[in-house]
Structures are given as structure tokens and as C-alpha cells.
Design a protein around this motif. Structure first.
Motif, mmCIF file in Angstrom:
data_model
loop_
_atom_site.group_PDB
_atom_site.id
_atom_site.type_symbol
_atom_site.label_atom_id
_atom_site.label_comp_id
_atom_site.label_asym_id
_atom_site.label_seq_id
_atom_site.Cartn_x
_atom_site.Cartn_y
_atom_site.Cartn_z
ATOM 1 N N PRO A 2 61.142 8.266 59.062
ATOM 2 C CA PRO A 2 61.018 9.283 60.113
ATOM 3 C C PRO A 2 62.286 10.129 60.262
ATOM 4 N N LEU A 3 62.029 11.394 60.545
ATOM 5 C CA LEU A 3 63.080 12.358 60.820
ATOM 6 C C LEU A 3 63.638 12.065 62.207
ATOM 7 N N ARG A 5 64.819 13.363 65.667
ATOM 8 C CA ARG A 5 64.229 14.562 66.247
ATOM 9 C C ARG A 5 65.172 15.761 66.212
ATOM 10 N N THR A 6 66.487 15.518 66.317
ATOM 11 C CA THR A 6 67.409 16.659 66.236
ATOM 12 C C THR A 6 67.501 17.225 64.824
ATOM 13 N N GLN A 7 66.864 16.557 63.862
ATOM 14 C CA GLN A 7 66.845 17.068 62.486
ATOM 15 C C GLN A 7 65.514 17.743 62.155
ATOM 16 N N SER A 8 64.630 17.832 63.139
ATOM 17 C CA SER A 8 63.349 18.495 62.921
ATOM 18 C C SER A 8 63.413 19.920 63.453
ATOM 19 N N ALA A 9 63.198 20.881 62.553
ATOM 20 C CA ALA A 9 63.276 22.294 62.958
ATOM 21 C C ALA A 9 62.266 22.603 64.053
ATOM 22 N N GLY A 10 61.083 22.024 63.937
ATOM 23 C CA GLY A 10 60.050 22.288 64.933
ATOM 24 C C GLY A 10 60.449 21.785 66.310
ATOM 25 N N TYR A 11 60.957 20.555 66.344
ATOM 26 C CA TYR A 11 61.356 20.003 67.623
ATOM 27 C C TYR A 11 62.511 20.789 68.233
ATOM 28 N N MET A 12 63.519 21.095 67.431
ATOM 29 C CA MET A 12 64.694 21.800 67.954
ATOM 30 C C MET A 12 64.338 23.213 68.423
ATOM 31 N N THR A 13 63.439 23.854 67.697
ATOM 32 C CA THR A 13 63.028 25.208 68.095
ATOM 33 C C THR A 13 62.294 25.160 69.425
ATOM 34 N N TRP A 15 62.580 22.876 71.726
ATOM 35 C CA TRP A 15 63.510 22.498 72.770
ATOM 36 C C TRP A 15 64.353 23.699 73.203
ATOM 37 N N THR B 13 63.401 32.654 69.191
ATOM 38 C CA THR B 13 63.226 31.208 69.350
ATOM 39 C C THR B 13 61.872 30.907 69.971
ATOM 40 N N ALA B 17 58.831 28.999 68.106
ATOM 41 C CA ALA B 17 58.309 27.780 68.729
ATOM 42 C C ALA B 17 56.801 27.856 68.885
ATOM 43 N N PHE B 20 55.239 27.348 65.449
ATOM 44 C CA PHE B 20 55.301 25.924 65.099
ATOM 45 C C PHE B 20 54.172 25.171 65.798
ATOM 46 N N GLN B 107 53.224 11.684 60.480
ATOM 47 C CA GLN B 107 54.525 12.055 59.931
ATOM 48 C C GLN B 107 54.357 13.015 58.752
ATOM 49 N N ASN B 114 57.013 21.488 58.780
ATOM 50 C CA ASN B 114 58.450 21.788 58.751
ATOM 51 C C ASN B 114 58.857 22.372 57.401
ATOM 52 N N LEU B 130 69.615 24.363 61.756
ATOM 53 C CA LEU B 130 69.532 23.163 62.592
ATOM 54 C C LEU B 130 70.794 22.974 63.424
ATOM 55 N N LEU B 133 70.803 25.586 66.232
ATOM 56 C CA LEU B 133 69.868 25.229 67.310
ATOM 57 C C LEU B 133 70.445 24.102 68.166
#
Lengths: 153, 153
Positions: A2-3, A5-13, A15, B13, B17, B20, B107, B114, B130, B133
Motif C-alpha cells: 500500500p501507498l 497516503r501522503t504519497q498518493s497524488a489523488g489523496y494529496m490533491t 486534501w 487543485t 481533485a 480524480f 488498491q 494515480n 507530491l 502538495l
DNA sequence: ATATATTACATAGCAAGCTATGCATCTAAA
DNA sequence: TTTAGATGCATAGCTTGCTATGTAATATAT
């Protein structure tokens, strides 16, 4: 594996987008503005009128979302609607005079939040960020179009 | 002078988002998953239980938002809730067995979206995106905290 | 020991996004 | 010229986010 979460572009975008909206809404609320109105506001800021369809397309949101946003903006006195004389399906939307008067203040608030958000990045990083977000939206828009028209005409 | 919208970090952003979320929701929907469930899903994926508060904090969303998300996840069979024996305010939340079984598939879908989103960026650009962000969320989180506690204790 | 805080979660109500669908109105084809 | 399709907007119903506020349970202070 698993990634994080701070390394997932989707999650960070996602957020970052929520934090942007929270920050902007907090500052715009006292004047009756909100983040969802901004794309419409800026699209109409030059004083010309647009149709609902044009606004939705320009903002990259779906038509029913734009319809609801315009209802709230009309309720709050930011826009006026006027039926087209030729084609009675069309409604022209323009900013109210009161709205045009607040353009400077709104732009200042938006600029300030953007500057705060980018304050930890040097100018190279800022350019790469904007450029990368542009490429991400292009990539995702393309796949979206493929979903909708599997066989392009 | 007004910023073009593609030059505004906040607008871009938000746009990215939404794209995504649309892409992920479209692929997750057939299996009853959705983008809003993902932070909870990944937080619980190691099999351990968390409280609602821990989940909200980890996902960076407000407690009532998390409460609503957990209600939908419970309704859809992804999680189970169990009251704490000692402290009766607390509810422990864990993934259902059925949910754990789908971890691999979920996953894979998330990774695929991503990858698609980042397909136009070289690895340097991906790292900078990353990292940027992360800095943006830090900057906006800090100002948010200042708003809430004007005089830090 | 009791009053006061704090904590964990619930509820209400709204904004902003989505998909699916309906309804006029205009355009084009038969 | 009527029928069929396309277009522009409206409506319904849902998700995911927010703030404000309420309630019960625990912890702290007098």
C-alpha cells in the motif's frame, strides 16, 4: 504494497483542495461570497454575459451543478438572469452591479490565500506545481472523454 | 490584474481533485466502493480497529463528516462498529471480513488511476508535485490552526 | 462529593459536487 | 409539414464536505 497516503497524488490533491476551499470560504463568507461562486464570478468579471452552458463548460463542472450554483448566486444578489429574445431556451447571465463593485476585494482575498498556500515553495517549485496540475487535469480529462464516447466519431 | 484560472493554484487543485474523484468513483462504483471511503479503508486495512476520532484526524476531515461516511460504510457492509467496554463514549471501528477480501482489487484501481493521472509527468515532476502538495497542505493547515486558536497556549 | 471540564459521538442544516432523467424549444429530415 | 433529433435548462436524489450545536460519559477541580 500500500501507498502511504501522503504519497498518493489523488489523496494529496483532494486534501489540498479541501484546505483551499476552507481557507477561501472562511474569508469570503463575511461578504456573502463562497468558493463555489468564484469560477462564475471570474468568468463574468469582464462585464459580458454568458449562458449557463458556457459557464459550466468554462468551470469544468456539470450543468446541474452550475444550475444550483447560479440559483444560490441569484438568491445572494451576485448575478442576474435574462431570457434570450430569439431562442427562448437560453438564459443570459451577468454580474449584478453590486457584484462588480466587489471584484477588487474578492481578487485580493483569493490572491492572498494562493500566496499563503504557495509560501513554502520557491518559484521553480510553483511553476512545476501549476504545470503538473495542468498535465494531471489533461490526462484525467482525456480518460473521462474516452469513457463517455468509447468510439470517437 | 486577474489571474487566468489555469494559473491559480487553488482553482487547479480543485479541478484536479474533482477529476480524480470522478475517475475513482466510476471504477469503484461497480463494487460498492467510493472515493470518500478510501481514507477509512486504508486506515483500517492492516486489520486493527480505530475510533471515529482517530479516523477523522488521520483523514484530515471533520468529525461529523467522518460520522456520516462511517454510517454509509456500515450500511454498505464495509465496516463494523463495536462499543468500548471501559469507556462507553468510544466506538471501535474495523473492516468487515468482506472488505478485507477486496483490499487487493481496490488498491489496484487506485494505483491505476494515480498512474493515469501522472502519466504525463516525468519522475522529477512527480516528486516535485507530491512534495509541493505536501508543502501546500502544511501552509494551509498552519493558517487554519491560527484561525482556530488565535493565541496558542 | 459535587460541580465543572472535557471528550466522543450524534444531529441538523447547508454547500458543492455528481448521475439520471424530464421538459420545452429549436433544428433538421422525411 | 410533420416527425425526429438535438439543445438548454430544470428537477430529483445522492455523496462528501462544512459549521454549529446537542448529549451522554468520563475526568478534573474545588
Amino acid at each position: 504494497m500500500p501507498l502511504k497516503r501522503t504519497q498518493s497524488a489523488g489523496y494529496m490533491t483532494n486534501w489540498a483542495a479541501r484546505l483551499f476551499a476552507r481557507a477561501i470560504d472562511q474569508k469570503l463568507k463575511p461578504m456573502g461570497m463562497s468558493s463555489g461562486y468564484l469560477p462564475v464570478f471570474f468568468a463574468l468579471a469582464d462585464g459580458t454575459a454568458r449562458t449557463q452552458k458556457q459557464l459550466a463548460l468554462g468551470a469544468g463542472i456539470e450543468q446541474p451543478t452550475m444550475a444550483a450554483t447560479l440559483n444560490r448566486m441569484e438568491r445572494d444578489g451576485w448575478i442576474e438572469r435574462e431570457k434570450d429574445g430569439e431562442d427562448r431556451r437560453i438564459t443570459h447571465i451577468r454580474l449584478s452591479a453590486a457584484a462588480r463593485d466587489k471584484a477588487q476585494d474578492i481578487q485580493a482575498i483569493v490572491n492572498q490565500v494562493n500566496e499563503t498556500a504557495l509560501s513554502g515553495l520557491n518559484s521553480l517549485e510553483q511553476r512545476v506545481l501549476l504545470d503538473a496540475l495542468g498535465k494531471v487535469t489533461m490526462a484525467l480529462t482525456r480518460t473521462e472523454e474516452n469513457q463517455k464516447h468509447p468510439v470517437p466519431k
